[in-house]
Each structure stands twice: as structure tokens, then as C-alpha cells.
Write a protein that holds these residues in place. Structure first.
Motif, mmCIF file in Angstrom:
data_model
loop_
_atom_site.group_PDB
_atom_site.id
_atom_site.type_symbol
_atom_site.label_atom_id
_atom_site.label_comp_id
_atom_site.label_asym_id
_atom_site.label_seq_id
_atom_site.Cartn_x
_atom_site.Cartn_y
_atom_site.Cartn_z
ATOM 1 N N LEU A 1 3.282 11.011 -3.970
ATOM 2 C CA LEU A 1 2.225 10.905 -3.581
ATOM 3 C C LEU A 1 1.781 11.511 -4.454
ATOM 4 O O LEU A 1 1.897 12.806 -5.546
ATOM 5 N N PRO A 2 0.142 10.970 -4.790
ATOM 6 C CA PRO A 2 -0.214 11.662 -6.191
ATOM 7 C C PRO A 2 -1.091 12.275 -5.436
ATOM 8 O O PRO A 2 -1.511 13.002 -4.258
ATOM 9 N N PRO A 3 -1.946 13.676 -6.420
ATOM 10 C CA PRO A 3 -2.649 15.076 -5.690
ATOM 11 C C PRO A 3 -3.803 14.174 -5.588
ATOM 12 O O PRO A 3 -4.258 12.967 -5.463
ATOM 13 N N ASP B 1 3.320 3.211 -2.251
ATOM 14 C CA ASP B 1 2.612 4.633 -1.657
ATOM 15 C C ASP B 1 1.275 5.233 -2.369
ATOM 16 O O ASP B 1 0.105 6.028 -1.871
ATOM 17 N N GLN B 2 1.095 5.001 -3.982
ATOM 18 C CA GLN B 2 0.154 5.831 -3.856
ATOM 19 C C GLN B 2 -1.262 4.799 -4.121
ATOM 20 O O GLN B 2 -2.689 5.258 -3.752
ATOM 21 N N ALA B 3 -1.348 3.690 -4.482
ATOM 22 C CA ALA B 3 -2.321 2.733 -3.547
ATOM 23 C C ALA B 3 -2.718 2.920 -2.476
ATOM 24 O O ALA B 3 -4.265 3.045 -2.486
ATOM 25 N N LEU B 4 -2.061 3.000 -1.688
ATOM 26 C CA LEU B 4 -2.188 3.239 -0.631
ATOM 27 C C LEU B 4 -2.528 4.412 0.256
ATOM 28 O O LEU B 4 -3.624 4.765 0.197
ATOM 29 N N ARG C 1 4.518 4.827 4.447
ATOM 30 C CA ARG C 1 4.830 5.584 3.417
ATOM 31 C C ARG C 1 6.097 3.813 3.213
ATOM 32 O O ARG C 1 6.441 3.413 4.439
ATOM 33 N N SER C 2 6.595 3.107 2.372
ATOM 34 C CA SER C 2 7.466 2.518 1.833
ATOM 35 C C SER C 2 9.056 3.117 2.402
ATOM 36 O O SER C 2 9.620 1.802 2.454
ATOM 37 N N LEU C 3 9.089 3.543 2.465
ATOM 38 C CA LEU C 3 10.037 4.785 3.269
ATOM 39 C C LEU C 3 10.760 4.075 4.201
ATOM 40 O O LEU C 3 11.911 3.413 4.535
#
Length: 735
Positions: free
Chosen positions: A185-187, A541-544, A588-590
Motif C-alpha cells: 500500500l502507499p504511504p 489496492d493503491q487506488a482503493l 484488499r485484492s489478496l
């Protein structure tokens, strides 16, 4: 030229590239220089395959290569002018030259020179480097650059290539890189501001330790492991019925978060059921080898498919833990590695004693061998369990289930270490053998695969294969040093990863200049930092996360987010996709349900494997379909809408709002020209939506997530288009 030959030739080219620029060769190295040429050009006709062997000559065995045949010797050690091999490769006669015209690519002048030099130096054959137990080489002297042992190896190699390390990445870029690598994930803006404000020397170390302690770490690493474990939520093949293996997936996440030692992690997955008084978790761990596809077709032949399952387990074990293509010996002797067909079936015997009741035609009506998940006893997890009466194992002629040959017992390949004294030749013994510290491959394979995850390419590029076909390592001494260090320090995964990301090599800027591009085009020498497209799960996940939609619930049953309507019915002609609602759309896509024959299309576009077979190296592609998905697929349209809503709340002027969104996504402030372009686009679209408000309404209605009714629809829709542009930036979908 065959696919195998192309790989081996590429390995030679890589070895040549990795030699110090402008330096002379300190002798010819058999593994690095000679073997790729022989294996790619000579072994197909003069190798282990007796049926295809020409002139009864084997060049893979020294005794045969130097033996006289009618007073002719292919290789005369120390005397290239008397060696038939040298005469034939330099010949200009089409009837004599080797390889023969039409039988593969001709040898280059550089390759011919290597073979001549090798013979002149005595034609020394050596065992393949990866089959020798690794040893810690002397660490290069500390130079003017670097923080840890990794850097000393990297810097020494750069100096030889007449290259300098790149400067350190900006703090924003570095934080983004390490946060994505360790959590997927991004910070956040808050994390970025805190890192920028902390001027202490240990600021970055504190960030790394916090990320390793985050529950998101286990989720990130689990994605990497599930590919090799061929984990999915269905059985595959024709019926492709649903399964309930998600408790095994959650066990993997918990294990990584708890920093379970890799040796224990290995033993529990391959033989947890054979441990003394195993726990529920240790039994569930053996679900690793029930993740293979299962045929539930009514006409399936029990023995045929049971055989396929056992072979799948052998092949998967070989790829995941040993980096070997064991399946090549299913039907015949391995073409390149020293593995016989008999030895393949000795490995087969370890997994041939499993209870397969209920795993062929009667799958749905059987509860064995399964175990209830302690946290939810209604969930039955497929696990491994030994039969009470052992089966006999036979070599299968041509690999066919109905062509049994000689009987064999469980055993290990002769070219690898034996079991320690007192260890039983069982599945548990096999698992312990892999991680007892004496096996030459296990630690190397693990280190190499994790290196690829963080640096973009393995020290050995072919992470799925460290056998004789493997490419020469970019930093062989470093690989061995890391492998030994890993085992000496208790197979500690977090410690290993921490060492990687704290290195100066990892912290470099990704910027490339003309010299680096010329001398290190693929960044194999690490003359700069890694820059790679995010993996499929990270893109979504980043977009979410940026939109505020992400639901960070740890574990649980798989969910069904958006996908094109009617896809299951169109592809499989059976089963109806019932889309989730509410939080299930934003997990999460996981945790996305993976139906193997119809895997989620938006993630397949970004190279996620379908999980039908073991995959330890994902492809990397760039296609127009990826951009179209990021602009039009419901998840990304909805993420842009909610991201825009957040942006609108971060200032009174469009300039402030766009600047906040840009910084949130990229971890930097937009440059003047970037901001001008985004503002200009915003104003044009705002004017359009003001003139045609129904267009704004339609755009904002896409997806289930609603936006505040108090916001101006035209302003929000215009900002939504800006958010979509930001989510599509090359800088955002790369790290």
C-alpha cells in the motif's frame, strides 16, 4: 533454436555483459562462460539423451569428450589445435561446421574463442555452482559508499564496471518505494509528513521497523507466496467447483506477520500432519499441497488423476524450494540437470502415500482428508494425511499412469546431500532435509526470489530455475553470502528483508543517465534504484487506498468485487457470479475470489497468474488494455470519484485541491507545469459539465459508493476526471 537453447544463449550474453568493462578475463570459468554455450548448442545432439545423441559422443561428460573415437578426440585438454571440436566450430565447410547449418544459431566469434581458451587451459569441467553448498566469501573491503555488507559487494562490482552508484532517492520516493514493497500500500500524507519532519539519522530505520511490524506486511508477502503455492478458491478443470482453502491463506498471512522461521514454515506446509501432536494450524498448513487443481468430472479415472496430483506436488516442491524443473524427468532422464527418471519417482514416492479419498469423482460427498478450521468449525479445509497402508511406487514409462515399470522406494537425488543420520526417509524427513542448512539450493532460492521482489530482478534472473539452464548470477558471491547468513541467523525472513531495504543499493534514485544505460542497461549491476510497474494487486489496492474506500480487514473468506457481468456464464457455461456488496467490494485484492478458469480479468490484465499451476516469476507486460482498465473499469472509476471527493475537501481553491491529490498519490508536490496542465483540464471539463449537468450526474452515479449530496455535481465530476488522470500517471502505477 529451441526455447531452452534461447534461454541458455541469453545466459551467455548476460555473462559477457556482466564482465568488467574493458578488463581482461582472468581465465575462462566453466560454469559462467562455457556451460551456457555447450548446453545451448552442443548438448541437444551430444548430451544425456541417448536417443538423440549423434556419433555416440557426449560433451556433457569429460571422460566421453576426451576419449578417442577412431583416433579422433573431440577435446584434447591443453591442445586446442588437436581437438576436433575446435576444428569443427571454426570450419568454413558446411558439411563439417558445428553446429550444423539449420540445427541452431551459429556460434559467434566470441563463443568460439571461449571454447578454444577453455580447451587450452585444460578443458576443466566443474560441478554446477548451484549444486555446491554455498560458503561465505570474503566481504569486499569497505569503500567510499554503502551502509551494510550488501553494499560492499554491490560497490565492488560497480567499480570493476567503471560505474558509480546513483545518489539517494528523494525522501518521498524512498518512503513510497519501501511502503509499497513491505505492505503493498502507499504511504499516507500523515506518514509522509512525519518522515520528512524526522531529521534523525535513524528516521528511515524507524519507518522500516514499523512497516515490518504492520499486519499489512503479512498480506503483502502472502501475495508473493500464494503464486508459488498455486492458491485459488476453486478446483479448476471442467467443473471448477468452489473450495474453502482460505484458512490456509490466512495461516500464511499470520505466519509472515509472526515472522515464523522459514525452516519451520517449510516443514509445516510439507509435513505438518506428521509432526508429533500437531496443532490445528500445523495441519491446516499442509493445505499447501492440496491447492493443486482437482478434477471432479464424473468420468475421471481415479488413478490417472491421483497420479497427476502427486506429480504436481513434486514439481511444485522442486520449483518453490529448490528452483529446479523436476517435472522434466517425469518421462525420461532430465535433459540438463543430473536427475534421472528413477530419481524423479523416488521423490514421487514421498507424496504417493497420501490419502486421496474423495478427491476424484466423489469430492463433494466426502469429508476426508479434511480438517475443521478452529475459528470456524463449519469450514472444512483440505489437508494432507498419510494412508494407513503404504502404496507401492513404480517408475511410470513415458510418465503414463497406466504404464508402471520398476518398483522404487522414497529417495533423494544423488547429486544432492543425503539425509542426516537417523532421519527417516519420509515426507517429514524430506521437509527437514530441505531446510537443514546443508541443502545447496533452498536458501539460495529463497534469497533470490525475495531479491527479485525488492530489486526487480533476481541475482539469478531465472528465479524459477537455478539448475544448469540458469543464467549466471549477477553477484554470485553476494548470493552465497546472503544464503549462508540467512541460515546462520535462524531462517529469519524479516531480518533478511530488513537488510535488503536498509542497504544503500536499495535506497538509490532510479534516475538513469547515458553511461548507466550503456554499461548497465537492465540494471543488473544495480547502478541505480529499482523502478518497476506495480503488481496487479498493488495497482488496485493503491487506488482503493487513495480514494479512502479500502477496507483493511485481516483475513476471512474470499470476496467477489466488480467484474464484467456474465463472464462466468460466457466462459464456463456454468455457475453464476454473485457480486459482493458493501465492504466486500473494497477488500484488499489478496482476498478476491480466484476462480481458476475465470480469474478476475482486471488483475489478469496486470499479469496476475490464474493460479492453475505453480508460478514463482510473474510476467511483466505493458498493453493498451491496462490503460483502458484504469480509465474505465468500475473499481477505478469509483476510486476516482471518491478520491475527487477527498480532494474537494482539502482546500477552497482547485489549485490547492489538485496539489493535495497529486501529493497524496505521488508523495511529492506537483511541478508548476504539471499543475498548470491539470488545472487547465479541470476548468475545461467544469465548463462542459456546467453546460450539460446530466453528464456529471451520470458519471457520479457509477459504482455503489455514494458521494455527498452537498457538493456541486459539476465541480465534483470535473475533479473526478483530474483524479482519474492522477491515478493513471506512470509515476503512480510504478514504484
Amino acid at each position: 533454436m529451441t526455447g531452452c537453447q534461447r534461454i541458455l544463449c541469453a545466459g551467455f550474453v548476460l555473462a559477457a555483459v556482466l564482465l568488467p568493462s574493458g578488463s581482461s578475463r582472468a581465465g575462462v570459468d566453466y560454469n559462467r562462460d562455457v556451460l551456457p554455450i555447450l548446453a545451448g548448442r552442443c548438448f541437444p545432439c551430444h548430451g544425456v539423451d541417448e536417443a538423440r545423441r549423434k556419433a555416440k559422443l557426449r560433451l556433457d561428460v569429460r571422460e566421453s569428450a576426451i576419449a578417442a573415437r577412431e583416433a579422433v578426440r573431440a577435446i584434447v585438454p591443453g591442445e586446442p589445435e588437436r581437438s576436433a571440436l575446435v576444428r569443427r566450430i571454426f570450419s568454413g565447410d558446411e558439411d563439417e561446421v558445428m553446429p550444423p547449418p539449420g540445427k541452431g544459431e551459429a556460434l559467434s566469434p566470441a563463443e568460439k574463442k571461449i571454447l578454444r581458451e577453455w580447451i587450452a587451459e585444460g578443458a576443466v569441467y566443474r560441478g554446477h555452482w548451484a549444486f555446491q553448498r554455498p560458503e561465505k566469501a570474503a566481504v569486499p573491503a569497505r569503500g567510499s559508499w554503502g551502509r551494510n555488507t550488501i553494499d560492499r559487494f554491490i560497490h565492488a562490482r560497480l567499480v570493476k564496471a567503471e560505474l558509480e552508484p546513483q545518489g539517494e532517492a528523494s525522501r518521498g520516493e524512498l518512503l513510497r518505494r519501501v511502503t509499497l514493497d513491505l505492505t503493498g500500500l502507499p504511504p499516507t500524507i500523515e506518514e509522509l509528513d512525519a518522515f520528512l519532519a524526522d531529521k534523525s539519522p535513524a528516521a528511515y530505520e524507524k519507518v522500516v521497523d514499523g512497516l515490518l511490524a504492520s499486519p499489512r506486511f503479512g498480506e503483502r508477502l502472502a501475495i508473493w507466496w500464494l503464486d508459488g503455492a498455486r492458491y485459488g478458491d476453486s478446483h479448476g478443470y471442467d467443473n471448477d467447483l468452489h473450495n474453502s482453502q482460505w484458512p490456509w491463506r490466512d495461516w500464511v498471512i499470520r505466519s509472515f506477520n509472526a515472522n515464523k522461521p522459514y525452516d519451520q514454515f517449510t516443514i509445516e506446509q510439507l509435513a505438518g500432519d506428521l509432526l508429533e501432536d500437531p496443532t490445528n494450524d500445523q495441519v491446516i498448513a499442509t493445505g499447501f499441497n492440496r491447492n493443486h487443481r482437482i478434477n471432479t468430472e464424473g468420468g475421471a479415472i481415479d488413478e490417472e488423476w491421483r497420479t497427476e496430483y502427486v506429480i504436481d506436488r513434486v514439481e511444485t516442491m522442486g520449483t518453490v524450494w529448490m528452483g529446479l524443473s523436476l517435472g522434466c524427468a517425469r518421462c525420461h532422464e532430465h535433459k540438463y540437470d543430473p536427475l534421472s527418471q528413477e530419481e524423479f519417482y523416488r521423490l514421487f514416492a514421498f507424496f504417493n502415500q497420501l490419502d486421496e479419498k474423495g478427491f476424484i469423482n466423489n469430492l463433494r460427498g466426502s469429508a476426508e482428508p479434511r480438517v475443521a478450521y478452529k475459528a470456524n468449525p463449519k469450514v472444512q479445509v483440505m489437508i494432507m494425511r498419510e494412508m494407513k497402508k503404504p502404496r507401492k511406487t513404480r517408475v511410470l514409462e513415458g510418465g503414463q499412469y497406466d504404464a508402471p515399470g520398476e518398483e522404487v522406494t522414497a529417495g533423494l537425488p544423488a547429486f544432492l546431500p543425503t539425509l542426516p543420520e537417523g532421519e527417516k526417509m519420509s515426507r517429514l524427513g524430506l521437509a527437514r532435509w530441505l531446510v537443514n542448512g546443508r541443502h545447496p539450493l533452498t536458501a539460495r532460492v529463497l534469497v533470490n526470489r525475495l531479491w527479485e521482489q525488492l530489486f526487480g530482478t533476481g541475482i539469478v534472473r531465472s528465479v524459477e530455475n537455478l539448475g544448469i539452464q540458469a543464467e549466471w548470477p549477477s553477484h554470485p558471491a553476494l548470493l552465497d553470502w546472503l544464503a549462508v547468513d540467512f541460515t546462520e541467523n535462524g531462517w529469519n525472513l524479516k531480518r533478511l528483508i530488513r537488510m535488503f531495504v536498509l542497504s544503500s543499493a536499495y535506497r538509490q534514485s532510479h534516475v538513469v543517465d547515458e553511461k548507466r544505460l550503456r554499461l548497465d542497461p537492465a540494471n543488473r549491476l544495480l547502478s541505480r534504484g529499482p523502478r518497476l510497474r506495480l503488481q496487479a494487486e498493488m495497482v488496485r489496492d493503491q487506488a482503493l487506498a487513495l480514494s479512502g474506500l479500502l477496507v483493511e480487514q485481516l483475513g476471512g473468506p474470499s470476496v467477489k468485487p466488480y467484474q464484467p457481468a456474465g463472464l462466468w456464464e460466457e466462459v464456463e457455461k456454468r455457475g453464476k457470479f454473485q457480486r459482493g456488496n458493501g465492504p466486500d467490494l473494497y477488500r484488499r485484492s489478496l482476498y478476491t475470489n480466484i476462480r481458476r478458469t475465470v480469474a478476475p480479468p482486471s488483475m489478469l490484465l496486470f499479469d496476475m497468474p490464474s493460479r492453475e499451476v505453480c508460478t514463482v516469476q510473474r510476467a511483466r507486460t505493458n498493453t493498451p488494455l491496462q490503460a483502458l482498465a484504469l480509465m474505465n473499469e468500475v473499481t477505478y472509476v469509483e476510486a476516482a470519484k471518491k478520491f475527487a471527493e477527498r480532494m474537494v475537501g482539502k482546500g477552497s481553491e482547485p489549485r490547492e485541491r489538485i496539489s493535495w491529490g497529486f501529493r497524496r498519490a505521488t508523495q511529492r508536490v506537483p511541478e508548476k507545469e504539471e499543475l498548470r496542465i491539470l488545472l487547465s483540464g479541470y476548468r475545461r471539463r467544469l465548463e462542459r459539465f456546467r453546460a450539460a449537468p446530466e453528464g456529471a450526474t451520470r458519471l457520479l452515479q457509477r459504482g455503489e459508493a455514494k458521494v455527498s449530496g452537498e457538493l456541486d455535481p459539476a465541480e465534483l465530476a470535473a475533479m473526478m476526471t483530474v483524479a482519474s488522470v492522477i491515478l493513471n500517471l506512470d509515476e503512480v502505477i510504478n514504484k
